[in-house]
Each structure stands twice: as structure tokens, then as C-alpha cells.
Design an enzyme around this catalytic site. Structure first.
Site, mmCIF file in Angstrom:
data_model
loop_
_atom_site.group_PDB
_atom_site.id
_atom_site.type_symbol
_atom_site.label_atom_id
_atom_site.label_comp_id
_atom_site.label_asym_id
_atom_site.label_seq_id
_atom_site.Cartn_x
_atom_site.Cartn_y
_atom_site.Cartn_z
ATOM 1 N N HIS A 23 0.831 -1.202 0.000
ATOM 2 C CA HIS A 23 0.000 0.000 0.000
ATOM 3 C C HIS A 23 0.869 1.257 0.000
ATOM 4 C CE1 HIS A 23 -3.276 -2.732 0.848
ATOM 5 N NE2 HIS A 23 -4.140 -1.740 0.889
ATOM 6 N N HIS A 49 1.175 -3.893 9.307
ATOM 7 C CA HIS A 49 2.572 -3.605 8.982
ATOM 8 C C HIS A 49 3.295 -3.031 10.191
ATOM 9 C CE1 HIS A 49 2.708 -4.431 4.725
ATOM 10 N NE2 HIS A 49 1.633 -3.707 4.512
#
EC number: 3.1.3.9
Length: 358
Positions: free
Chosen positions: A118, A177
Site C-alpha cells: 500500500h 505492517h
């Protein structure tokens, strides 16, 4: 290993801090995570930019596809863990007192975590958009225009970094993440985008070149996977971990697996090549109507509306190979629609209208 454990444990502390103190911003952070979704490149950013500037739109697809391909290869090399499963399996916490990280419907990504796809996709595409916007102002020569260019430069790059930081925080907030993974993703994306600033050949690439590029990307990735599999290295090691530690099995989606992203990107690149080298593109986007603002506005509106309909097409997931084939076809159809089908229909409609008026 000690360094990675330290990065991970410090990252967990940051995630806990974000989830505790930024709970009120949950909806905004979840929204920013969606903003950074690489799939938005094909359904939102690309349709807008291609109709405004075909050079920028073409570059955007190439940057997104090659960037995501490098992201896949890096993930396979780096073997990055994701926070939501790492805290459950690490042995560094005493007495099995592992921290509790909250999960969300978009948390359970199934691929490795480093670098963040992303963050990488968002940074490379927004880098292309900002540099494209600034290319219009850099040509201004008089003093007042130069001052305006500098002001625009500061504003756009401030927006760029604000968006990247927001996307990074959102990905850390949802525990998908670690901080170092999103930072790595941002800077890797910028490097890929900057490389394509000096690659003008993509603007004149033939359909054969698109097909060759697709075959190279696919064969390299598949070959890399098979070679490591022969060496008893499982590059899909993260999928069982995601299924095991995801709080809700319904949040596991085959669309987040490494090969799903590869197939989706190859389809988009093939669709772009097919569209740009089609007769419909030459007739509509190279004709006299292509310079009209009304033509471009109609193309933008029709493209965005048509691509939203693709979201209603649900690809069956019970057979993995069928899913990949249909995903490739759907991904190829999206840029083909933007580049050739919609402009041709708008061109035909405008020509018919002009004939009636005459």
C-alpha cells in the site's frame, strides 16, 4: 535476527500506542488505508489522468505494475512478518504474555509484510501525479510565475508527504505492517517512479512489447517461486499464518495472496497495451474530438461510472486457477475500457450529434 526482533518489538509498542491514543481517528485511518490500496490506481487515478494527459496515464500504469512486481519480489526475499501474527508466535515476551493487538476487516493480508504494498503503490503513483502537475508550472519564465511555481511546488509536495504519512500510519494502526515496512515501501515506490521519469520508451511501446514485458514479469516471478520451492523454501509461508491468527476467517481473502496481485497487474498492463494499440483508440483519442474539453470530461465521467460497475462483478474463489484467469480478464478489461471503449463510444456519440445539428 536480534535486530529484527528489536524492530518488531518496538513496532508493536508503536501499534499499541496508535490503537490506544488514536482510536477516535479509526474511521479516518481505515479510509486512508483504502486510499493507499493499489487497486484504486486502476479504478480512480488512472481514468482521471489518462483522459487529461495520456502520457501521464500510461506512465501511471507502468509505474504501478512494475512497482507492485518489485514489491512482490522484495516480499519473497525479505520474508517480512506482519504484526498481527508475529506477536502470537514470537518467543521474546516472557511467560507467554504477548501483547494484544486489535484486528480489523482489512488487517488480515495474507502475503509477507515487507515492504508495504500500500505504501509503495501510493508513493509511486502520487509521485507521478505531483511531478506531472509540476511539469506544467516549471516552464513559466517571468518572476511572478516562478514565485507561483515555487509556491505550487511546496504545496503539492506537502500534500504528497501528508498523504504518504497518513497511509503509513493507517497501515501500522490496523496491525498489518510494522513501521519500518511502510517506510521501506514509501522510498521504494519513489525510486521506481523516479526511474520511469527517465524511461520515455513506454509511450511508444507496441502491443508486442507489452506482451513481451508481461511474459518476462510472469516467467521471472514463477521461475523464482519454483526454484526456491525446489530448494525447499516455501514462498507462500505467510498464508497459513494469516489463516491461523486472523481474528475472523471471513476477513481472509484470496485477493490478497501474492499471485493474485501479480495476475491483477499483468492483466492491467496487457489491457493498456491492447487499448493503446487498438483502432478504437486511434479513431477517438487521436481524432479532432480528442482536443475538446467536453470530450475529455465525458470520457472521465463515463470511465469512472463504468469502472464502478466492475466492482459488482464477483469472481468465484472456489477454484484458485479459475480465479486467477478471471481476475486477469477483469483487470485487462478495466484499462481497455478507459483507453478504447469509452472514448470510442463518446466519440461516436459526439459525431452523431454533430451530424444531426448540421
Amino acid at each position: 535476527s536480534i535486530t529484527m526482533d528489536l524492530l518488531h518489538s518496538n513496532g508493536v509498542l508503536i501499534i499499541q500506542h496508535l490503537q490506544r491514543d488514536y482510536r477516535a481517528y479509526q474511521d479516518f485511518l481505515n479510509f486512508m488505508s483504502h486510499v493507499g490500496d493499489p487497486r484504486n490506481i486502476f479504478s480512480i487515478y488512472f481514468p482521471l489522468w489518462f483522459q487529461l494527459n495520456q502520457v501521464v496515464g500510461t506512465k501511471m500504469i507502468w509505474v504501478a505494475v512494475i512497482g507492485d512486481w518489485f514489491n512482490l519480489i522484495f516480499k519473497w526475499i525479505l520474508f517480512g512478518h506482519r504484526p498481527y501474527w508475529w506477536v502470537q508466535e514470537t518467543m521474546i515476551y516472557p511467560n507467554q504474555s504477548s501483547p494484544c493487538l486489535e484486528q480489523f476487516p482489512i488487517t488480515c493480508e495474507t502475503g509477507p509484510g515487507s515492504p508495504s504494498g500500500h505504501a509503495m503503490g501510493s508513493s509511486c503513483v502520487w509521485y507521478v501525479m505531483v511531478t506531472a502537475a509540476l511539469s506544467y508550472t516549471v516552464r513559466w519564465k517571468d518572476k511572478s510565475a516562478v514565485a507561483l511555481h515555487r509556491l505550487t511546488w511546496s504545496f503539492l509536495w506537502s500534500i504528497f508527504w501528508l498523504i504518504q504519512i497518513s497511509v503509513c500510519i493507517s497501515r501500522v494502526f490496523i496491525a498489518t505492517h510494522f513501521p519500518h515496512q511502510v517506510f521501506l515501501g514509501v522510498f521504494a515506490g519513489i525510486l521506481v517512479a523516479e526511474a520511469f521519469e527517465h524511461t520515455p520508451a513506454i509511450q511508444t511501446a507496441s502491443l508486442r512489447m507489452y506482451i513481451k514485458t508481461n511474459l518476462f514479469l510472469f516467467i521471472f516471478a514463477l521461475g523464482f517461486y519454483l526454484i526456491l520451492k525446489l530448494l525447499d523454501i516455501d514462498l507462500l509461508w505467510s498464508v497459513p499464518k494469516a489463516k491461523k491468527w486472523c481474528a475472523n476467517p471471513d476477513w481472509i481473502n484470496i485477493d490478497t495472496t501474492p499471485f493474485a496481485g501479480l495476475v491483477r497487474n499483468l492483466g492491467a498492463l496487457f489491457g493498456l497495451g491492447l487499448g493503446i494499440n487498438s483502432e478504437m483508440f486511434t479513431t477517438s483519442c487521436k481524432g479532432k474530438n480528442s482536443c475538446k474539453i467536453s470530450f475529455r470530461i465525458l470520457c472521465i465521467a463515463a470511465s469512472l461510472a463504468t469502472l464502478q460497475l466492475y466492482n459488482f462483478i464477483k469472481i468465484p474463489t472456489h477454484t484458485e486457477y479459475l480465479f486467477y484467469i478471471l481476475s486477469f480478464c477483469k483487470s485487462a478489461a478495466m484499462p481497455l475500457t478507459v483507453v478504447a471503449l469509452v472514448p470510442y463510444c463518446v466519440h461516436s456519440l459526439m459525431r452523431t450529434t454533430e451530424k444531426k445539428l448540421n
